[in-house]
Scaffold this motif. Structure first.
Motif, mmCIF file in Angstrom:
data_model
loop_
_atom_site.group_PDB
_atom_site.id
_atom_site.type_symbol
_atom_site.label_atom_id
_atom_site.label_comp_id
_atom_site.label_asym_id
_atom_site.label_seq_id
_atom_site.Cartn_x
_atom_site.Cartn_y
_atom_site.Cartn_z
ATOM 1 N N GLN A 147 0.832 -1.207 0.000
ATOM 2 C CA GLN A 147 0.000 0.000 0.000
ATOM 3 C C GLN A 147 0.869 1.261 0.000
ATOM 4 O OE1 GLN A 147 -3.175 -0.843 -0.690
ATOM 5 N NE2 GLN A 147 -2.103 -2.809 -0.485
ATOM 6 N N PHE A 148 1.973 1.224 0.726
ATOM 7 C CA PHE A 148 2.866 2.380 0.731
ATOM 8 C C PHE A 148 3.455 2.608 -0.656
ATOM 9 C CE2 PHE A 148 7.362 3.895 1.350
ATOM 10 C CZ PHE A 148 7.033 5.229 1.532
ATOM 11 N N PHE A 149 3.993 1.557 -1.269
ATOM 12 C CA PHE A 149 4.603 1.728 -2.588
ATOM 13 C C PHE A 149 3.569 2.190 -3.616
ATOM 14 C CE2 PHE A 149 7.185 -1.999 -0.856
ATOM 15 C CZ PHE A 149 8.101 -1.163 -0.247
ATOM 16 N N ASP A 150 2.360 1.659 -3.518
ATOM 17 C CA ASP A 150 1.285 2.027 -4.435
ATOM 18 C C ASP A 150 0.928 3.500 -4.283
ATOM 19 O OD1 ASP A 150 -0.955 1.885 -6.152
ATOM 20 O OD2 ASP A 150 -2.263 1.304 -4.508
ATOM 21 N N THR A 151 0.625 3.941 -3.074
ATOM 22 C CA THR A 151 0.185 5.319 -2.870
ATOM 23 C C THR A 151 1.343 6.304 -3.030
ATOM 24 O OG1 THR A 151 0.423 5.028 -0.465
ATOM 25 C CG2 THR A 151 -1.762 4.672 -1.406
ATOM 26 N N PHE A 152 2.554 5.886 -2.690
ATOM 27 C CA PHE A 152 3.715 6.752 -2.879
ATOM 28 C C PHE A 152 3.951 6.996 -4.369
ATOM 29 C CE2 PHE A 152 8.313 7.775 -1.755
ATOM 30 C CZ PHE A 152 8.002 8.819 -0.898
ATOM 31 N N ALA A 153 3.774 5.954 -5.180
ATOM 32 C CA ALA A 153 3.894 6.125 -6.633
ATOM 33 C C ALA A 153 2.805 7.057 -7.161
ATOM 34 C CB ALA A 153 3.830 4.773 -7.329
ATOM 35 N N LEU A 154 1.606 6.960 -6.602
ATOM 36 C CA LEU A 154 0.512 7.817 -7.045
ATOM 37 C C LEU A 154 0.800 9.297 -6.772
ATOM 38 C CD1 LEU A 154 -2.583 5.695 -5.942
ATOM 39 C CD2 LEU A 154 -1.762 6.073 -8.289
ATOM 40 N N TYR A 155 1.574 9.574 -5.723
ATOM 41 C CA TYR A 155 1.958 10.964 -5.441
ATOM 42 C C TYR A 155 2.619 11.590 -6.666
ATOM 43 C CZ TYR A 155 4.772 14.789 -3.422
ATOM 44 O OH TYR A 155 5.360 16.003 -3.169
ATOM 45 N N PHE A 156 3.469 10.831 -7.335
ATOM 46 C CA PHE A 156 4.172 11.330 -8.520
ATOM 47 C C PHE A 156 3.331 11.165 -9.778
ATOM 48 C CE2 PHE A 156 7.428 10.245 -5.421
ATOM 49 C CZ PHE A 156 8.209 11.382 -5.432
ATOM 50 N N ASN A 157 2.615 10.055 -9.878
ATOM 51 C CA ASN A 157 1.857 9.765 -11.092
ATOM 52 C C ASN A 157 0.688 10.718 -11.306
ATOM 53 O OD1 ASN A 157 2.102 6.159 -10.576
ATOM 54 N ND2 ASN A 157 3.495 7.516 -11.686
ATOM 55 N N CYS A 158 -0.001 11.087 -10.230
ATOM 56 C CA CYS A 158 -1.286 11.772 -10.375
ATOM 57 C C CYS A 158 -1.181 13.285 -10.528
ATOM 58 C CB CYS A 158 -2.187 11.457 -9.175
ATOM 59 S SG CYS A 158 -2.720 9.744 -9.101
ATOM 60 N N VAL A 159 -0.112 13.880 -10.031
ATOM 61 C CA VAL A 159 -0.011 15.340 -9.978
ATOM 62 C C VAL A 159 1.271 15.782 -10.675
ATOM 63 C CG1 VAL A 159 0.083 17.347 -8.453
ATOM 64 C CG2 VAL A 159 -1.275 15.346 -7.796
ATOM 65 N N HIS A 160 1.157 16.806 -11.526
ATOM 66 C CA HIS A 160 2.349 17.298 -12.220
ATOM 67 C C HIS A 160 3.279 17.986 -11.221
ATOM 68 C CE1 HIS A 160 -0.367 20.785 -12.341
ATOM 69 N NE2 HIS A 160 0.690 21.555 -12.542
ATOM 70 N N GLU A 161 4.545 18.081 -11.597
ATOM 71 C CA GLU A 161 5.602 18.451 -10.651
ATOM 72 C C GLU A 161 5.334 19.774 -9.931
ATOM 73 O OE1 GLU A 161 10.399 19.467 -10.632
ATOM 74 O OE2 GLU A 161 9.570 18.212 -12.234
ATOM 75 N N SER A 162 4.926 20.802 -10.642
ATOM 76 C CA SER A 162 4.783 22.111 -10.008
ATOM 77 C C SER A 162 3.627 22.177 -9.025
ATOM 78 C CB SER A 162 4.618 23.197 -11.076
ATOM 79 O OG SER A 162 3.426 22.991 -11.816
ATOM 80 N N ALA A 163 2.741 21.186 -9.050
ATOM 81 C CA ALA A 163 1.583 21.191 -8.149
ATOM 82 C C ALA A 163 1.744 20.237 -6.969
ATOM 83 C CB ALA A 163 0.317 20.841 -8.927
#
Length: 275
Positions: free
Chosen positions: A177-193
């Protein structure tokens, strides 16, 4: 698929679930140090983490267009009948590798509808329309049966019986669950946001969890505290394709396949180095 947010007027970075899970697997491979135990059984856990959403492959290949955005459906905005199908297909795929991979994958599917076994306040079942609830309930009942059968199988083997002891089993589940949601932090939102975020229930051991915090510090660098990975920093990357919305009747599948593959990269550092 995952459709990353974009700056005003910008194209969206569209990521398949295989590309998402590849990032999850990078975190898993680097996870572990004097404070955090690495994933065990190592090879099997790396496999299921890398393939925990394998049931989305056919759906991603179809590139169904969301009429409200002109882009592919983004995760939970995907029509529910398709999501339910992926929830069964992912553990089906992982069963080809090992019963333990199937068990962890099935738990992941079940947890997504049920607040990640109480570790999240996002309970997908509560948000389902009545016409989708019966379909989801039937799928979840099937996964409970699958898990019971897999536990019996694994428990009958002296080599694998310890893997299904509850504290260890949920250590592995929480790691995924950590690896999944941690990846979503980068996947879902563009860098400046991207902003600060906190991840609860990250296992340091089978009996000890902690919170992990992440914050951007500029130039694609992110400070993480406590740092759960080997060494003082890691560099990760993930692929996708930049696309703009397409009109009804246009072939979104062709637009996606013809868009060049692009890569986003991030460097994670121990908090003291980030500041």
């Amino acid at each position: 698929m995952i459709v990353q947010s974009a700056a005003e007027g910008g194209e969206h970075f569209v990521i398949t679930m295989d590309q998402h899970t590849a990032l999850s697997a990078q975190f898993a491979a680097e996870f572990g140090n004097d404070q955090f135990e690495q994933v065990e059984p190592h090879a099997l856990m790396l496999h299921v983490i890398e393939h925990h959403d394998a049931g989305w492959r056919e759906l991603d290949a179809a590139a169904l267009r969301d009429p409200t955005t002109g882009l592919p459906y983004n995760l939970v905005e995907t029509p529910m009948q398709h999501i339910v199908e992926t929830s069964t297909a992912s553990p089906d795929f992982n069963s080809q590798r090992h019963p333990y991979c199937a068990l962890i994958s099935s738990m992941h599917s079940w947890g997504l509808y049920n607040g990640r076994y109480g570790m999240s306040d996002k309970v997908l079942l509560d948000a389902l329309a009545d016409e989708n609830r019966a379909m989801a309930d039937a799928m979840l009942d099937g996964e409970v049966t699958r898990q019971q059968q897999l536990k019996e199988q694994l428990g009958s083997d002296a080599e694998t019986a310890a893997w299904i002891e509850e504290v260890h089993l949920f250590q592995n589940y929480k790691q995924l669950q950590f690896f999944d949601t941690f990846a979503l932090y980068f996947n879902c939102v563009h860098e400046s946001a991207r902003g600060q975020a906190t991840y609860a229930h990250v296992p340091m051991s089978a009996t000890n969890d902690t919170e992990v915090n992440i914050a951007p510090v500029g130039a694609g660098v992110y400070a993480v505290d406590p740092f759960p990975f080997d060494g003082d920093s890691i560099v990760v990357s993930f692929n996708g394709r930049y696309v703009a919305p397409v009109s009804e009747g246009d072939d979104l599948q062709s637009v996606l396949s013809e868009a060049p593959l692009a890569t986003q990269t991030a460097r994670l550092v121990a908090s003291k180095e980030g500041h």
